[in-house]
Design a protein around this motif. Structure first.
Motif, PDB file in Angstrom:
ATOM      1  N   ALA A   1      17.526  23.617   3.730  1.00 23.35           N
ATOM      2  CA  ALA A   1      18.796  23.050   4.190  1.00 23.35           C
ATOM      3  C   ALA A   1      19.731  22.843   3.001  1.00 23.35           C
ATOM      4  O   ALA A   1      19.275  22.567   1.887  1.00 23.35           O
ATOM      5  CB  ALA A   1      18.552  21.723   4.898  1.00 23.35           C
ATOM      6  N   PRO A   2      21.037  22.983   3.192  1.00 24.95           N
ATOM      7  CA  PRO A   2      21.979  22.711   2.100  1.00 24.95           C
ATOM      8  C   PRO A   2      21.855  21.258   1.625  1.00 24.95           C
ATOM      9  O   PRO A   2      21.605  20.350   2.423  1.00 24.95           O
ATOM     10  CB  PRO A   2      23.350  22.978   2.740  1.00 24.95           C
ATOM     11  CG  PRO A   2      23.062  23.881   3.898  1.00 24.95           C
ATOM     12  CD  PRO A   2      21.716  23.476   4.401  1.00 24.95           C
ATOM     13  N   ASP A   3      22.043  21.053   0.335  1.00 26.94           N
ATOM     14  CA  ASP A   3      21.953  19.716  -0.242  1.00 26.94           C
ATOM     15  C   ASP A   3      23.313  19.038  -0.279  1.00 26.94           C
ATOM     16  O   ASP A   3      24.364  19.688  -0.238  1.00 26.94           O
ATOM     17  CB  ASP A   3      21.387  19.788  -1.667  1.00 26.94           C
ATOM     18  CG  ASP A   3      19.909  20.140  -1.674  1.00 26.94           C
ATOM     19  OD1 ASP A   3      19.230  19.863  -0.674  1.00 26.94           O
ATOM     20  OD2 ASP A   3      19.452  20.710  -2.684  1.00 26.94           O
TER      21      ASP A   3
ATOM     22  N   SER B   1      26.236  24.640  -2.643  1.00 25.06           N
ATOM     23  CA  SER B   1      25.900  26.032  -2.341  1.00 25.06           C
ATOM     24  C   SER B   1      24.396  26.210  -2.258  1.00 25.06           C
ATOM     25  O   SER B   1      23.644  25.755  -3.130  1.00 25.06           O
ATOM     26  CB  SER B   1      26.496  26.965  -3.398  1.00 25.06           C
ATOM     27  OG  SER B   1      26.036  28.285  -3.214  1.00 25.06           O
ATOM     28  N   LEU B   2      23.948  26.871  -1.212  1.00 24.29           N
ATOM     29  CA  LEU B   2      22.516  27.112  -1.019  1.00 24.29           C
ATOM     30  C   LEU B   2      21.979  28.112  -2.037  1.00 24.29           C
ATOM     31  O   LEU B   2      20.779  28.139  -2.323  1.00 24.29           O
ATOM     32  CB  LEU B   2      22.271  27.607   0.405  1.00 24.29           C
ATOM     33  CG  LEU B   2      20.835  27.575   0.930  1.00 24.29           C
ATOM     34  CD1 LEU B   2      20.269  26.178   0.838  1.00 24.29           C
ATOM     35  CD2 LEU B   2      20.784  28.075   2.365  1.00 24.29           C
ATOM     36  N   ALA B   3      22.862  28.924  -2.606  1.00 28.36           N
ATOM     37  CA  ALA B   3      22.429  29.919  -3.587  1.00 28.36           C
ATOM     38  C   ALA B   3      21.941  29.271  -4.881  1.00 28.36           C
ATOM     39  O   ALA B   3      21.274  29.925  -5.682  1.00 28.36           O
ATOM     40  CB  ALA B   3      23.575  30.881  -3.883  1.00 28.36           C
TER      41      ALA B   3
ATOM     42  N   GLN C   1      23.705  24.817   8.252  1.00 33.68           N
ATOM     43  CA  GLN C   1      22.531  25.609   7.908  1.00 33.68           C
ATOM     44  C   GLN C   1      22.953  27.028   7.566  1.00 33.68           C
ATOM     45  O   GLN C   1      24.093  27.451   7.851  1.00 33.68           O
ATOM     46  CB  GLN C   1      21.558  25.639   9.094  1.00 33.68           C
ATOM     47  CG  GLN C   1      22.130  26.283  10.337  1.00 33.68           C
ATOM     48  CD  GLN C   1      21.265  26.063  11.559  1.00 33.68           C
ATOM     49  OE1 GLN C   1      21.566  25.218  12.395  1.00 33.68           O
ATOM     50  NE2 GLN C   1      20.191  26.824  11.677  1.00 33.68           N
ATOM     51  N   ALA C   2      22.052  27.755   6.928  1.00 37.49           N
ATOM     52  CA  ALA C   2      22.316  29.171   6.656  1.00 37.49           C
ATOM     53  C   ALA C   2      22.539  29.888   7.992  1.00 37.49           C
ATOM     54  O   ALA C   2      21.833  29.652   8.969  1.00 37.49           O
ATOM     55  CB  ALA C   2      21.147  29.793   5.908  1.00 37.49           C
ATOM     56  N   ARG C   3      23.536  30.758   8.024  1.00 39.74           N
ATOM     57  CA  ARG C   3      23.920  31.389   9.287  1.00 39.74           C
ATOM     58  C   ARG C   3      22.744  32.141   9.900  1.00 39.74           C
ATOM     59  O   ARG C   3      22.001  32.842   9.220  1.00 39.74           O
ATOM     60  CB  ARG C   3      25.092  32.355   9.058  1.00 39.74           C
ATOM     61  CG  ARG C   3      25.675  32.937  10.343  1.00 39.74           C
ATOM     62  CD  ARG C   3      26.970  33.656  10.055  1.00 39.74           C
ATOM     63  NE  ARG C   3      26.764  34.805   9.174  1.00 39.74           N
ATOM     64  CZ  ARG C   3      26.457  36.027   9.608  1.00 39.74           C
ATOM     65  NH1 ARG C   3      26.317  36.259  10.895  1.00 39.74           N
ATOM     66  NH2 ARG C   3      26.299  37.017   8.752  1.00 39.74           N
ATOM     67  N   CYS C   4      22.586  31.956  11.200  1.00 43.65           N
ATOM     68  CA  CYS C   4      21.493  32.598  11.921  1.00 43.65           C
ATOM     69  C   CYS C   4      21.766  34.097  12.075  1.00 43.65           C
ATOM     70  O   CYS C   4      22.905  34.510  12.329  1.00 43.65           O
ATOM     71  CB  CYS C   4      21.306  31.957  13.296  1.00 43.65           C
ATOM     72  SG  CYS C   4      20.883  30.210  13.229  1.00 43.65           S
TER      73      CYS C   4
ATOM     74  N   PRO D   1      18.392  23.120   9.016  1.00 44.84           N
ATOM     75  CA  PRO D   1      19.687  22.430   9.098  1.00 44.84           C
ATOM     76  C   PRO D   1      19.711  21.139   8.277  1.00 44.84           C
ATOM     77  O   PRO D   1      18.717  20.424   8.182  1.00 44.84           O
ATOM     78  CB  PRO D   1      19.830  22.132  10.594  1.00 44.84           C
ATOM     79  CG  PRO D   1      18.418  21.982  11.070  1.00 44.84           C
ATOM     80  CD  PRO D   1      17.582  22.918  10.231  1.00 44.84           C
ATOM     81  N   ALA D   2      20.864  20.867   7.679  1.00 37.60           N
ATOM     82  CA  ALA D   2      21.137  19.563   7.064  1.00 37.60           C
ATOM     83  C   ALA D   2      21.966  18.768   8.059  1.00 37.60           C
ATOM     84  O   ALA D   2      22.988  19.251   8.553  1.00 37.60           O
ATOM     85  CB  ALA D   2      21.893  19.747   5.745  1.00 37.60           C
TER      86      ALA D   2
END
Length: 294
Positions: free
Chosen positions: A106-108, A125-127, A178-181, A191-192
């Protein structure tokens, strides 16, 4: 008496005890045992990996003489679903299992900033922590209205923020990022979730902020009052000490006042010891100096 019997190996039997040892985001470690104990020759296994989401197949070959075989399946996708089939290379009976890889994290640091007529969702950023995530994939945002018991899809973005408008007064909302499905919503990130209830119950945001300001004032005012009382007490104590010192000095000065000279007489500390020797003896009083008897 005894007899030794050696059974003929049956290569049509399936591998035994197929199971998953460890599953990551892009790999899975599986383990199984040979169809019979102590193979006396190398055995060729076929490991078929079926992607249940993409509808694709991959086949890997494993050749070993070990009774227990451990194999790592690589190049899987986070959040994927797979069907793994293991059998001997002669297409004997098979053993199968299903594997679900670990989804993206999940994104922080998801947070909300309130504006006049809308709110802004921000996150990291999740990256930064997921090497398998590409920013071009983007994020998707969902909103849950607890009062209406409705979940709504708000959209997706490749940025690290999202604007949300048209929020209703008195409603509590939960936002998820959340990162796109991918592939019709079958491959998603974790999900965050963040709860948003700044609007309060039946009040607008300005009323809530005013209430918060009142709460702050209720704490600050007593503290300032205590400080003022403390300062007042300090001034009173200093004033009393000043008056006491002033009265003591006045009494001391009056006790050394000479009516003849019209002033107070003080002797230095050096003269205190010789005062009796050097001072002249009083022989009498002048007629023009009145005698004062206390």
């Amino acid at each position: 008496d005894y007899i030794v019997v050696k059974m003929i190996p049956d290569n049509r039997l399936p591998p035994r005890h197929l199971h998953s040892v460890h599953t990551g985001k892009t790999f899975a470690v599986i383990k199984w045992e040979s169809p019979y104990d102590s193979p006396d020759q190398d055995m060729l296994y076929a490991v078929a990996v079926k992607d249940l989401i993409r509808k694709t197949d991959k086949i890997y070959k494993v050749k070993t003489r070990n009774s227990t075989v451990e194999y790592t399946i690589k190049k899987l996708e986070p959040g994927g679903k797979y069907h793994v089939i293991v059998q001997l290379g002669n297409m004997s009976k098979e053993s199968s299992m299903k594997i679900n890889t670990v989804p993206l994290s999940a994104p922080d640091a998801l947070k909300i900033i309130t504006e006049n007529d809308h709110i802004l969702l921000f996150w990291k950023s999740l990256a930064l922590k997921e090497s398998n995530f590409n920013e071009s994939r983007g994020y998707e945002i969902h909103m849950f209205d607890s009062l209406m018991n409705i979940t709504a899809y708000l959209g997706n973005t490749t940025e690290n923020f999202f604007k949300v408008s048209n929020l209703k007064i008195g409603h509590n909302y939960s936002f998820t990022v959340q990162a796109r499905c991918l592939y019709s919503g079958q491959m998603c990130g974790e999900p965050a979730t963040l709860l948003y209830d700044e609007l309060g119950t039946g009040e607008d945001s300005s009323a809530t902020k005013t209430g918060r300001a009142t709460d702050v004032a209720a704490v600050v005012v007593p503290v300032l009052f205590l400080l003022l009382v403390t300062l007042g007490i300090g001034f009173v104590v200093l004033y009393m000490r000043h008056r006491r010192l002033q009265n003591s000095f006045t009494a001391f000065a009056n006790s050394h006042y000479s009516s003849r000279l019209g002033s107070a007489i003080f002797s230095s500390g050096d003269d205190l010891g010789d005062e009796d020797d050097e001072a002249p003896m009083i022989t009498g009083f002048s007629d023009d100096v009145p005698m004062v008897i206390a």
